[in-house]
Scaffold this motif. Structure first.
Motif, PDB file in Angstrom:
ATOM      1  N   VAL A  74      -2.932  -6.206  15.197  1.00  0.00           N
ATOM      2  CA  VAL A  74      -1.943  -7.096  14.586  1.00  0.00           C
ATOM      3  C   VAL A  74      -0.758  -6.303  14.042  1.00  0.00           C
ATOM      4  CG1 VAL A  74      -3.576  -8.957  14.090  1.00  0.00           C
ATOM      5  CG2 VAL A  74      -3.109  -7.249  12.327  1.00  0.00           C
ATOM      6  N   SER A  75      -0.990  -5.063  13.612  1.00  0.00           N
ATOM      7  CA  SER A  75       0.116  -4.222  13.137  1.00  0.00           C
ATOM      8  C   SER A  75       1.116  -3.961  14.252  1.00  0.00           C
ATOM      9  CB  SER A  75      -0.415  -2.896  12.595  1.00  0.00           C
ATOM     10  OG  SER A  75      -1.186  -3.116  11.448  1.00  0.00           O
ATOM     11  N   LYS A  76       0.613  -3.764  15.480  1.00  0.00           N
ATOM     12  CA  LYS A  76       1.495  -3.550  16.631  1.00  0.00           C
ATOM     13  C   LYS A  76       2.358  -4.777  16.908  1.00  0.00           C
ATOM     14  CE  LYS A  76      -1.449  -0.275  19.072  1.00  0.00           C
ATOM     15  NZ  LYS A  76      -2.319  -0.076  20.244  1.00  0.00           N
ATOM     16  N   GLU A  77       1.854  -5.946  16.529  1.00  0.00           N
ATOM     17  CA  GLU A  77       2.580  -7.207  16.752  1.00  0.00           C
ATOM     18  C   GLU A  77       3.465  -7.576  15.563  1.00  0.00           C
ATOM     19  OE1 GLU A  77       2.354  -9.173  19.546  1.00  0.00           O
ATOM     20  OE2 GLU A  77       0.894  -7.927  20.570  1.00  0.00           O
ATOM     21  N   GLY A  78       3.514  -6.720  14.552  1.00  0.00           N
ATOM     22  CA  GLY A  78       4.387  -6.976  13.409  1.00  0.00           C
ATOM     23  C   GLY A  78       3.760  -7.806  12.304  1.00  0.00           C
ATOM     24  N   ILE A  79       2.439  -7.920  12.314  1.00  0.00           N
ATOM     25  CA  ILE A  79       1.736  -8.661  11.265  1.00  0.00           C
ATOM     26  C   ILE A  79       1.087  -7.663  10.332  1.00  0.00           C
ATOM     27  CG2 ILE A  79      -0.137 -10.278  10.761  1.00  0.00           C
ATOM     28  CD1 ILE A  79       0.332 -11.465  13.577  1.00  0.00           C
ATOM     29  N   ASN A  80       1.375  -7.782   9.045  1.00  0.00           N
ATOM     30  CA  ASN A  80       0.810  -6.867   8.063  1.00  0.00           C
ATOM     31  C   ASN A  80      -0.346  -7.528   7.326  1.00  0.00           C
ATOM     32  OD1 ASN A  80       2.669  -4.745   8.528  1.00  0.00           O
ATOM     33  ND2 ASN A  80       4.184  -5.845   7.325  1.00  0.00           N
ATOM     34  N   ILE A  81      -1.384  -6.751   7.104  1.00  0.00           N
ATOM     35  CA  ILE A  81      -2.518  -7.216   6.314  1.00  0.00           C
ATOM     36  C   ILE A  81      -2.363  -6.611   4.928  1.00  0.00           C
ATOM     37  CG2 ILE A  81      -5.017  -7.147   6.029  1.00  0.00           C
ATOM     38  CD1 ILE A  81      -5.194  -7.104   9.099  1.00  0.00           C
ATOM     39  N   ASN A  82      -2.365  -7.452   3.931  1.00  0.00           N
ATOM     40  CA  ASN A  82      -2.223  -7.037   2.541  1.00  0.00           C
ATOM     41  C   ASN A  82      -3.303  -6.020   2.185  1.00  0.00           C
ATOM     42  OD1 ASN A  82      -2.868  -7.221  -0.382  1.00  0.00           O
ATOM     43  ND2 ASN A  82      -1.159  -8.669  -0.379  1.00  0.00           N
ATOM     44  N   ASP A  83      -2.935  -4.930   1.508  1.00  0.00           N
ATOM     45  CA  ASP A  83      -3.896  -3.884   1.137  1.00  0.00           C
ATOM     46  C   ASP A  83      -5.014  -4.413   0.259  1.00  0.00           C
ATOM     47  OD1 ASP A  83      -2.646  -1.878   2.568  1.00  0.00           O
ATOM     48  OD2 ASP A  83      -1.418  -1.222   0.870  1.00  0.00           O
ATOM     49  N   ARG A  84      -4.693  -5.313  -0.649  1.00  0.00           N
ATOM     50  CA  ARG A  84      -5.716  -5.883  -1.534  1.00  0.00           C
ATOM     51  C   ARG A  84      -6.731  -6.687  -0.718  1.00  0.00           C
ATOM     52  NH1 ARG A  84      -6.222 -10.682  -3.336  1.00  0.00           N
ATOM     53  NH2 ARG A  84      -4.097 -11.304  -2.889  1.00  0.00           N
ATOM     54  N   VAL A  85      -6.247  -7.475   0.231  1.00  0.00           N
ATOM     55  CA  VAL A  85      -7.118  -8.271   1.093  1.00  0.00           C
ATOM     56  C   VAL A  85      -7.979  -7.356   1.954  1.00  0.00           C
ATOM     57  CG1 VAL A  85      -7.116  -9.889   3.046  1.00  0.00           C
ATOM     58  CG2 VAL A  85      -5.585 -10.271   1.117  1.00  0.00           C
ATOM     59  N   TRP A  86      -7.386  -6.313   2.516  1.00  0.00           N
ATOM     60  CA  TRP A  86      -8.111  -5.358   3.354  1.00  0.00           C
ATOM     61  C   TRP A  86      -9.231  -4.680   2.558  1.00  0.00           C
ATOM     62  CZ3 TRP A  86      -8.996  -4.202   8.192  1.00  0.00           C
ATOM     63  CH2 TRP A  86      -9.522  -2.958   8.526  1.00  0.00           C
ATOM     64  N   ASN A  87      -8.886  -4.188   1.369  1.00  0.00           N
ATOM     65  CA  ASN A  87      -9.883  -3.487   0.545  1.00  0.00           C
ATOM     66  C   ASN A  87     -11.004  -4.416   0.091  1.00  0.00           C
ATOM     67  OD1 ASN A  87      -8.588  -1.010   0.768  1.00  0.00           O
ATOM     68  ND2 ASN A  87      -7.302  -1.401  -1.013  1.00  0.00           N
ATOM     69  N   SER A  88     -10.673  -5.634  -0.275  1.00  0.00           N
ATOM     70  CA  SER A  88     -11.711  -6.567  -0.712  1.00  0.00           C
ATOM     71  C   SER A  88     -12.622  -6.959   0.457  1.00  0.00           C
ATOM     72  CB  SER A  88     -11.112  -7.801  -1.380  1.00  0.00           C
ATOM     73  OG  SER A  88     -10.375  -8.555  -0.459  1.00  0.00           O
ATOM     74  N   THR A  89     -12.075  -7.053   1.657  1.00  0.00           N
ATOM     75  CA  THR A  89     -12.888  -7.357   2.839  1.00  0.00           C
ATOM     76  C   THR A  89     -13.850  -6.217   3.127  1.00  0.00           C
ATOM     77  OG1 THR A  89     -11.120  -8.718   3.777  1.00  0.00           O
ATOM     78  CG2 THR A  89     -12.815  -7.937   5.295  1.00  0.00           C
ATOM     79  N   LEU A  90     -13.359  -4.983   3.055  1.00  0.00           N
ATOM     80  CA  LEU A  90     -14.227  -3.822   3.285  1.00  0.00           C
ATOM     81  C   LEU A  90     -15.301  -3.717   2.213  1.00  0.00           C
ATOM     82  CD1 LEU A  90     -11.748  -1.043   4.463  1.00  0.00           C
ATOM     83  CD2 LEU A  90     -13.220  -2.510   5.856  1.00  0.00           C
ATOM     84  N   LYS A  91     -14.928  -3.997   0.976  1.00  0.00           N
ATOM     85  CA  LYS A  91     -15.883  -3.950  -0.129  1.00  0.00           C
ATOM     86  C   LYS A  91     -16.985  -4.990   0.080  1.00  0.00           C
ATOM     87  CE  LYS A  91     -13.924  -2.970  -3.973  1.00  0.00           C
ATOM     88  NZ  LYS A  91     -13.169  -3.047  -5.239  1.00  0.00           N
ATOM     89  N   LEU A  92     -16.599  -6.184   0.469  1.00  0.00           N
ATOM     90  CA  LEU A  92     -17.561  -7.248   0.716  1.00  0.00           C
ATOM     91  C   LEU A  92     -18.487  -6.889   1.886  1.00  0.00           C
ATOM     92  CD1 LEU A  92     -18.418 -10.168  -0.012  1.00  0.00           C
ATOM     93  CD2 LEU A  92     -16.828 -10.925   1.747  1.00  0.00           C
ATOM     94  N   LEU A  93     -17.925  -6.288   2.911  1.00  0.00           N
ATOM     95  CA  LEU A  93     -18.710  -5.888   4.069  1.00  0.00           C
ATOM     96  C   LEU A  93     -19.716  -4.805   3.701  1.00  0.00           C
ATOM     97  CD1 LEU A  93     -18.940  -6.500   7.076  1.00  0.00           C
ATOM     98  CD2 LEU A  93     -17.262  -4.724   7.487  1.00  0.00           C
ATOM     99  N   ASN A  94     -19.294  -3.821   2.915  1.00  0.00           N
ATOM    100  CA  ASN A  94     -20.192  -2.747   2.490  1.00  0.00           C
ATOM    101  C   ASN A  94     -21.276  -3.263   1.548  1.00  0.00           C
ATOM    102  OD1 ASN A  94     -19.024  -0.683   3.993  1.00  0.00           O
ATOM    103  ND2 ASN A  94     -17.466  -0.345   2.441  1.00  0.00           N
ATOM    104  N   LYS A  95     -20.941  -4.251   0.762  1.00  0.00           N
ATOM    105  CA  LYS A  95     -21.896  -4.845  -0.185  1.00  0.00           C
ATOM    106  C   LYS A  95     -23.019  -5.564   0.565  1.00  0.00           C
ATOM    107  CE  LYS A  95     -21.851  -8.684  -3.238  1.00  0.00           C
ATOM    108  NZ  LYS A  95     -21.054  -9.607  -4.021  1.00  0.00           N
TER     109      LYS A  95
END
Length: 97
Positions: A74-95
């Motif tokens: 999505v970054s290649k297509e010009g869509i940015n993922i919010n850092d807070r959203v990214w980190n919370s998703t990774l945290k939830l996945l690791n949990k």
């Protein structure tokens, strides 16, 4: 619901955690003869659509690898993922491991 549908629902849920919407998933044969998937995603905020080529099928990737490919695509297509959203998703996945 079959077992495969439950697996695919997990991948769709991961995409939704990134505040994106999965429109379609296409399985196509690559030039090397291998089956790969292309995920078509919508960013509801900007209304941009991105086609993310996974170069493999989803179930052969770990959830982290899948998320990284989605973010890169999505970054290649010009869509940015919010850092807070990214980190919370990774945290939830690791949990949930």
């Amino acid at each position: 619901m079959t077992g495969n549908n439950k697996i695919y629902t997990k991948y769709k849920r991961l995409i939704e955690l990134l505040n994106l919407r999965q429109l379609d998933v296409y399985r196509v044969e690559g030039k090397d003869g291998k089956i790969k998937e292309i995920v078509r995603l919508l960013d509801p905020t900007t209304r941009k659509v991105a086609n993310v080529d996974l170069n493999t099928v989803r179930e052969s990737l770990s959830y982290i690898e899948f998320l990284n490919k989605i973010k890169e695509g999505v970054s290649k297509e010009g869509i940015n993922i919010n850092d807070r959203v990214w980190n919370s998703t990774l945290k939830l996945l690791n949990k949930n491991k």
